[in-house]
Structure formats: structure tokens, C-alpha cells
Design a protein around this motif. Structure first.
Motif, PDB file in Angstrom:
ATOM      1  N   TYR A   1      27.932 -18.936  13.848  1.00 29.94           N
ATOM      2  CA  TYR A   1      28.055 -18.650  12.427  1.00 29.94           C
ATOM      3  C   TYR A   1      29.162 -17.632  12.157  1.00 29.94           C
ATOM      4  O   TYR A   1      30.043 -17.858  11.349  1.00 29.94           O
ATOM      5  CB  TYR A   1      26.740 -18.088  11.861  1.00 29.94           C
ATOM      6  CG  TYR A   1      25.606 -19.073  11.849  1.00 29.94           C
ATOM      7  CD1 TYR A   1      25.515 -20.052  10.863  1.00 29.94           C
ATOM      8  CD2 TYR A   1      24.617 -19.014  12.817  1.00 29.94           C
ATOM      9  CE1 TYR A   1      24.466 -20.945  10.844  1.00 29.94           C
ATOM     10  CE2 TYR A   1      23.560 -19.906  12.800  1.00 29.94           C
ATOM     11  CZ  TYR A   1      23.491 -20.869  11.819  1.00 29.94           C
ATOM     12  OH  TYR A   1      22.445 -21.756  11.804  1.00 29.94           O
TER      13      TYR A   1
ATOM     14  N   HIS B   1      24.660 -17.227   7.051  1.00 30.78           N
ATOM     15  CA  HIS B   1      24.130 -16.755   8.329  1.00 30.78           C
ATOM     16  C   HIS B   1      22.654 -16.420   8.165  1.00 30.78           C
ATOM     17  O   HIS B   1      22.281 -15.687   7.264  1.00 30.78           O
ATOM     18  CB  HIS B   1      24.894 -15.496   8.747  1.00 30.78           C
ATOM     19  CG  HIS B   1      24.754 -15.146  10.191  1.00 30.78           C
ATOM     20  ND1 HIS B   1      23.577 -14.713  10.761  1.00 30.78           N
ATOM     21  CD2 HIS B   1      25.670 -15.147  11.192  1.00 30.78           C
ATOM     22  CE1 HIS B   1      23.769 -14.467  12.031  1.00 30.78           C
ATOM     23  NE2 HIS B   1      25.042 -14.722  12.322  1.00 30.78           N
TER      24      HIS B   1
ATOM     25  N   ARG C   1      22.860 -22.759  16.373  1.00 29.29           N
ATOM     26  CA  ARG C   1      24.176 -23.373  16.356  1.00 29.29           C
ATOM     27  C   ARG C   1      24.897 -22.901  17.610  1.00 29.29           C
ATOM     28  O   ARG C   1      25.070 -21.736  17.841  1.00 29.29           O
ATOM     29  CB  ARG C   1      24.958 -22.960  15.125  1.00 29.29           C
ATOM     30  CG  ARG C   1      26.336 -23.590  15.067  1.00 29.29           C
ATOM     31  CD  ARG C   1      27.133 -23.116  13.906  1.00 29.29           C
ATOM     32  NE  ARG C   1      26.485 -23.525  12.675  1.00 29.29           N
ATOM     33  CZ  ARG C   1      26.944 -23.213  11.475  1.00 29.29           C
ATOM     34  NH1 ARG C   1      28.033 -22.515  11.338  1.00 29.29           N
ATOM     35  NH2 ARG C   1      26.317 -23.609  10.398  1.00 29.29           N
TER      36      ARG C   1
END
Length: 181
Positions: A6, A38, A177
Motif C-alpha cells: 500500500y 491503507h 497485498r
């Protein structure tokens, strides 16, 4: 060595329920100011990363790529970190641990929970020992030659091939992620 997908900041390692995790805490105020979507905390278990890491290691050290990998390793970082900066970084880590230990002692003297502070002290002492090892290493820092790297890889033998055997599959949820770079 891991960076958040992020915000691109370095992730922190931590333990939770006797498992290693990597996390990135990014205060909501900073995320809004920097226009970054985020979550409050982005984290994933280390064990979920190991399968990918093992597969990558097996791939870069397979026979057809071994020489190029050794060449890359020998060239990488030759001017990335001078011994002086490595020494300063290690000294800084030791000093930070000493500061934390003093804070933990003050917390104990102020009546904080003995069990919790003891855990903090143990974690900080572990970090301090690692930082002292880095300090010793940086004091005599030198880069490995291609020949030394080749000898090290050769001494590992079939271990590199063995780690390429898939053990698990990584499952990531929408709160995780990972960049594949």
C-alpha cells in the motif's frame, strides 16, 4: 526486508499467537493526507510467504540459472552500503535497544505488570543481541567473491532443490497485498 504494497514502507516483524507475522501500521491521518487507501494494520503470516520464497529460491538456483544468480549476488550491493554506514546503523540499533530497556525498567519500577514487561525485556534483549552481532559483522564487513558464493552454494548441495518442493499454497484475503517484485 519486506515492504508494504500500500505505502511502500518497510514492514515490521512481530509475533502473535506463537506465529511470526509481518505488519504495517499506518495511522489514518497519514493515509488521508498522502491520499493512500491503507488499512489501519496490514499484516500477513510469515508461513504464508515461505512457499513463494522457497519456490523463488529453487528457481534462481536451478542449474541453468545458477551462474547468473551467483554473478548477480557478487555484484549486488558492492556499493550499496559502506562499512561506515553499516557500523552506524548497527550502533543506532544497539542504542535504541538500550533506550527501550531503560523504559522497560522504568515501567517495572512504576508498577507495570511484571509478566508483560518481562516479555518486552526478553524481546528487546533478543533484538539487542542481534544488533550487537550486526555491529561485530559490520566491524569486519567485506563482500563475498563469486568464488566464495559458488563454494557456499555448492556446499548446500540438494538443499536448494529440496526447498523448491511446494508445501503449501498462499491464500491472501482482500486485507493483504503482496507485490511480486
Amino acid at each position: 526486508m519486506l515492504f508494504c504494497g500500500y505505502c511502500k514502507r518497510r514492514m515490521q516483524g512481530n509475533w502473535n499467537n506463537d506465529q511470526a507475522y509481518y505488519r504495517c501500521r499506518y495511522p489514518a491521518e497519514y493515509a488521508m493526507v498522502n491520499n493512500i487507501d491503507h488499512p489501519k494494520v496490514a499484516s500477513f503470516r510469515e508461513i504464508d510467504l515461505l512457499g513463494r520464497l522457497d519456490a523463488w529460491l529453487a528457481r534462481v538456483f536451478e542449474p541453468g540459472r545458477r551462474e547468473q544468480t551467483i554473478k548477480t549476488l557478487a555484484e549486488y550491493g558492492q556499493d550499496a552500503c559502506t562499512p561506515d554506514s553499516a557500523l552506524e546503523t548497527a550502533r543506532s540499533k544497539v542504542a535504541e535497544c538500550d533506550r527501550k530497556l531503560a523504559q522497560h525498567r522504568a515501567a517495572l519500577e512504576a508498577g507495570a505488570d511484571l509478566g508483560i514487561v518481562t516479555q518486552w525485556i526478553a524481546e528487546t534483549q533478543t533484538q539487542r543481541v542481534a544488533a550487537q552481532a550486526q555491529l561485530r559483522e559490520a566491524s569486519g564487513a567485506r563482500r563475498m567473491s563469486r568464488k566464495e558464493i559458488d563454494a557456499l552454494v555448492t556446499s548446500l548441495g540438494d538443499r536448494v532443490a529440496a526447498i523448491g518442493t511446494p508445501i503449501r499454497t498462499i491464500r491472501l484475503t482482500s486485507t493483504h497485498r503482496l507485490d511480486s517484485s
